[in-house]
Design a protein around this motif. Structure first.
Motif, PDB file in Angstrom:
ATOM      1  N   THR A 134       0.835  -1.195   0.000  1.00  0.00           N
ATOM      2  CA  THR A 134       0.000   0.000   0.000  1.00  0.00           C
ATOM      3  C   THR A 134       0.872   1.248   0.000  1.00  0.00           C
ATOM      4  O   THR A 134       0.480   2.299  -0.533  1.00  0.00           O
ATOM      5  N   GLY A 135       2.065   1.146   0.588  1.00  0.00           N
ATOM      6  CA  GLY A 135       2.991   2.270   0.592  1.00  0.00           C
ATOM      7  C   GLY A 135       3.342   2.750  -0.806  1.00  0.00           C
ATOM      8  O   GLY A 135       3.535   3.958  -1.029  1.00  0.00           O
ATOM      9  N   GLU A 136       3.441   1.837  -1.769  1.00  0.00           N
ATOM     10  CA  GLU A 136       3.732   2.232  -3.146  1.00  0.00           C
ATOM     11  C   GLU A 136       2.600   3.103  -3.701  1.00  0.00           C
ATOM     12  O   GLU A 136       2.842   4.102  -4.399  1.00  0.00           O
ATOM     13  N   ILE A 137       1.360   2.706  -3.400  1.00  0.00           N
ATOM     14  CA  ILE A 137       0.216   3.488  -3.867  1.00  0.00           C
ATOM     15  C   ILE A 137       0.256   4.887  -3.269  1.00  0.00           C
ATOM     16  O   ILE A 137       0.033   5.890  -3.963  1.00  0.00           O
ATOM     17  N   VAL A 138       0.554   4.956  -1.971  1.00  0.00           N
ATOM     18  CA  VAL A 138       0.576   6.255  -1.293  1.00  0.00           C
ATOM     19  C   VAL A 138       1.716   7.123  -1.817  1.00  0.00           C
ATOM     20  O   VAL A 138       1.571   8.354  -1.927  1.00  0.00           O
ATOM     21  N   PHE A 139       2.844   6.530  -2.169  1.00  0.00           N
ATOM     22  CA  PHE A 139       3.939   7.290  -2.779  1.00  0.00           C
ATOM     23  C   PHE A 139       3.445   8.012  -4.030  1.00  0.00           C
ATOM     24  O   PHE A 139       3.685   9.214  -4.205  1.00  0.00           O
TER      25      PHE A 139
END
Length: 327
Positions: A134-139
């Motif tokens: 999910t961190g990739e999406i938030v980036f």
């Protein structure tokens, strides 16, 4: 993504949350966006179902995350709530019901596939199953919001990506995780500390617990399937919290002969957190969904009220059937 950006931009009061028994991905993603939205002048808060595991104290979880304990943590009327690392509202009960009463828009931001059976994501949800975390999406979301990265945002995103890729072992066949981390390391100067906090925080009590627990593994199908039950008493006897059992199944999956593994964590009387893993040839998601849970094709789980013997037999037999298909 553009619709999500517009929704965030027109919302003044925003709440962020994640599933119960939060992990590094959900926590890192929500904390990163918290810092980003603060920079853009939004009225933003993080409200989670339960306390964060101790291992994530380095992300200042105690300072910026509130735990929902109705009615002691009231939720005022809110324009938008963003829920990270799940699209299953059941994993936020009873907080989700409070969101429905007080929040104008509820949006899931996730990389797990929507459930075939069970609750569906809300209207404006953004789900990208190609993302390794999910961190990739938030980036990418922060980039679309045109908010500049800083040390706090980068540390939280790095923790999210490092956790869910298991230090870049599981990147979904894409170089995207590495590309993003190249950008984050312009701000995060001590990634080794993050690795140590998340993966290297074993205490003497935990190692003693592991030595006993791993000795009770049961093997099936000539060592292709492993099963382990972790008792509530095991954790209590070693003064460990529930989060300390989270990585046990990942250790089991390092056994070279395995195709799949099952972990039962006893959270109460006839109440289990069931974790399922496979090395890629067997899907465990359908089994998890049949138990009222979800996850990824090869990494899934569920919280289940059931008789231990019946539940174990059902899951073991289901996976043995899949293993036999492999020959």
């Amino acid at each position: 993504m553009k619709q999500l950006v517009k929704l965030i931009e027109k919302s003044d009061r925003i709440a962020l949350s994640t599933h119960r028994q939060a992990d590094g991905d959900g926590l890192g993603a929500q904390i990163a966006l918290y810092y980003a939205l603060k920079k853009s002048g939004k009225d933003v808060r993080i409200l989670n179902v339960d306390p964060s595991p101790i291992r994530y104290d380095f992300l200042k979880t105690n300072e910026i995350i509130q735990n929902y304990e109705s009615p002691h943590t009231p939720l005022e009327n809110t324009d938008l709530v963003l829920i990270f690392d799940t699209n299953d509202r059941r994993l936020l009960a009873p907080l989700y019901e409070e969101f429905e009463k007080k929040c104008h828009n509820i949006v899931f931001i996730d990389h797990h596939p929507p459930l075939n059976t069970g609750p569906k994501p809300t209207k404006h949800s953004y789900i990208n199953t190609d993302a390794a975390s999910t961190g990739e999406i938030v980036f990418h979301l922060i980039n679309e919001l045109q908010i500049e990265l800083d040390a706090d945002i980068a540390r939280a995103l790095y923790a999210s990506i490092a956790f869910d890729t298991q230090l870049f072992r599981y990147i979904r066949g894409s170089a995207e995780s590495h590309r993003i981390v190249v950008e984050l390391l312009k701000y995060e100067k001590n990634p080794a500390e993050i690795h140590q906090k998340i993966f290297g925080n074993h205490t003497i009590q935990k190692v003693t617990f592991l030595s006993k627990a791993l000795g009770r593994i049961e093997y099936f199908a000539g060592g292709k399937l492993a099963f382990l039950k972790v008792k509530d008493k095991d954790l209590l006897d070693h003064a460990l919290d529930l989060d300390e059992a989270r990585d046990v199944i990942d250790m089991i999956m390092n056994i070279d002969s395995l195709e799949a593994a099952i972990l039962f964590r006893e959270d109460g009387v006839n109440y289990y957190k069931v974790s399922l893993r496979s090395k890629g040839q067997i899907s465990v998601l359908d089994i998890a969904e049949s138990l009222g849970g979800g996850g990824h094709l090869h990494s899934s789980g569920a919280f289940v009220h059931a008789s231990y013997d019946e539940l174990k037999e059902r899951i073991v037999n289901s996976l043995l059937k899949e293993i036999r298909k492999l020959g």
